[in-house]
Scaffold this active site. Structure first.
Site, PDB file in Angstrom:
ATOM      1  N   ASP A  83       0.830  -1.205   0.000  1.00  0.00           N
ATOM      2  CA  ASP A  83       0.000   0.000   0.000  1.00  0.00           C
ATOM      3  C   ASP A  83       0.864   1.254   0.000  1.00  0.00           C
ATOM      4  O   ASP A  83       1.844   1.337   0.740  1.00  0.00           O
ATOM      5  CB  ASP A  83      -0.864   0.033   1.269  1.00  0.00           C
ATOM      6  CG  ASP A  83      -2.305  -0.340   0.997  1.00  0.00           C
ATOM      7  OD1 ASP A  83      -2.749  -0.237  -0.169  1.00  0.00           O
ATOM      8  OD2 ASP A  83      -2.994  -0.736   1.960  1.00  0.00           O
ATOM      9  N   GLU A 182     -14.023  -2.198  -1.762  1.00  0.00           N
ATOM     10  CA  GLU A 182     -14.289  -2.379  -0.327  1.00  0.00           C
ATOM     11  C   GLU A 182     -15.679  -1.880   0.058  1.00  0.00           C
ATOM     12  O   GLU A 182     -16.065  -0.750  -0.271  1.00  0.00           O
ATOM     13  CB  GLU A 182     -13.202  -1.633   0.487  1.00  0.00           C
ATOM     14  CG  GLU A 182     -13.399  -1.774   1.992  1.00  0.00           C
ATOM     15  CD  GLU A 182     -12.165  -1.445   2.803  1.00  0.00           C
ATOM     16  OE1 GLU A 182     -11.108  -1.131   2.220  1.00  0.00           O
ATOM     17  OE2 GLU A 182     -12.266  -1.481   4.044  1.00  0.00           O
TER      18      GLU A 182
HETATM   19  O1  KIV Z   1      -4.796  -1.837   4.161  1.00  0.00           O
HETATM   20  C1  KIV Z   1      -5.419  -2.870   3.925  1.00  0.00           C
HETATM   21  O2  KIV Z   1      -5.296  -3.896   4.608  1.00  0.00           O
HETATM   22  C2  KIV Z   1      -6.317  -2.869   2.787  1.00  0.00           C
HETATM   23  C3  KIV Z   1      -7.353  -3.943   2.771  1.00  0.00           C
HETATM   24  C4  KIV Z   1      -8.461  -3.529   3.663  1.00  0.00           C
HETATM   25  C5  KIV Z   1      -7.794  -4.237   1.411  1.00  0.00           C
HETATM   26  O3  KIV Z   1      -6.269  -2.007   1.982  1.00  0.00           O
END
Ligand code: KIV
Length: 276
Positions: A83, A182
């Site tokens: 991310d 989501e």
């Molecule tokens: O940060 C995370 O774990 C996510 C999931 C909720 C998909 O983006």
């Protein structure tokens, strides 16, 4: 053999579900990869479930780099998506692309994920053109949950659903290899999955998606603070860990641990030391 983004597209075309779980450290990454999970996501949910923050907003690039590198070391053959944390892609395309490249080069992840719909499509295009594989993330976007009125289901009415579909199309055209969707009604998620070519990975989006993702701490029952409706607990590890820790406390205090079975014995009588 290590998987690539071509495998995710092929799986969607073949109707095979893509299985994604979050991972934040090396042993968990190893374990999940060995269990057959297709994609390990180093989610910025790290902020909530590992670092003790109340949201994902405080998570930094340094933290994502640190945990993503650990996941890569734990599962060298896994497909790892990291991310992009809040603030790492909002301050200009140049800096955003540089941060995405940094994540790939320094942590060894295979791809990055970032939140947002049509408004981030031009940025996604810059990244994919630069050679960075990008996963989109639409619906409930935790980094900007306050703008959405909190952690609530998205796309319930027709205009909101149309906006989500337009966002998914814009991300598709910008070159994402997959989209996390989501917290949306399952009927809408199924429509998106049918209309969009890149695989749709659902979380709280029903069974009509091309794959599913969960936060590993949620599905293992390790994070007890809050569990959204869509979380299924496949294990309840927190009470087991609490019991084990309590037993250790009791045994250390009572002198029952370590016993002979868990101690080393001498090969000499240490006679020369006894008088000192
Ligand atoms: O940060 C995370 O774990 C996510 C999931 C909720 C998909 O983006």
């Amino acid at each position: 053999m290590a998987k690539t983004i071509a495998d995710w597209r092929r799986m969607k075309e073949a109707g095979e579900k893509i299985v994604v779980l979050t991972a934040y450290d090396a042993p968990m990454a190893r374990l999940l990869h060995e269990s057959g999970v297709d994609i390990l996501l180093v989610g910025d949910s790290l902020g909530n479930v590992v670092l003790g923050y109340d949201s994902t907003v405080p998570v930094t690039m340094a933290q994502m780099l640190h945990h993503s590198a650990a996941v890569r070391r734990g599962a060298p053959e896994a497909f790892v998506v990291t991310d992009m944390p809040f603030g790492s892609y909002q301050c200009g395309h140049r800096q955003a692309v540089a941060n995405a490249i940094l994540l790939m080069k320094e942590s060894g992840c295979d791809a990055v994920k970032l939140e947002g719909g049509a408004e981030v499509a031009p940025l996604v295009e810059r990244m994919t053109t630069a050679g960075v594989p990008v996963m989109g993330h639409i619906g409930l976007t935790p980094q900007t949950a306050s703008l959405l009125g909190g952690y609530r289901v998205q796309g319930r009415d027709l205009p909101a659903a149309e906006k989500l579909l337009a966002s998914a199309r814009a991300l598709q055209d910008a070159g994402v290899f997959a989209i996390t969707l989501e917290c949306v009604p399952k009927e809408l998620a199924a429509i998106l999955s049918n209309q969009i070519k890149p695989p749709i990975i659902g979380i709280g989006a029903g069974n009509g998606c091309d794959g599913q993702v969960l936060v590993c701490s949620d599905m293992f029952g390790l994070y007890e603070k809050f569990a959204p409706k869509f979380v299924k607990r496949y294990a309840n590890l927190a009470p087991l860990m609490r019991d084990a820790a309590s037993q250790y406390v009791r045994e250390v205090r009572s002198g029952h641990y370590p016993d002979d079975e868990h101690s080393f014995t001498a090969a000499t009588d240490y006679q020369s030391l006894s008088g000192t």
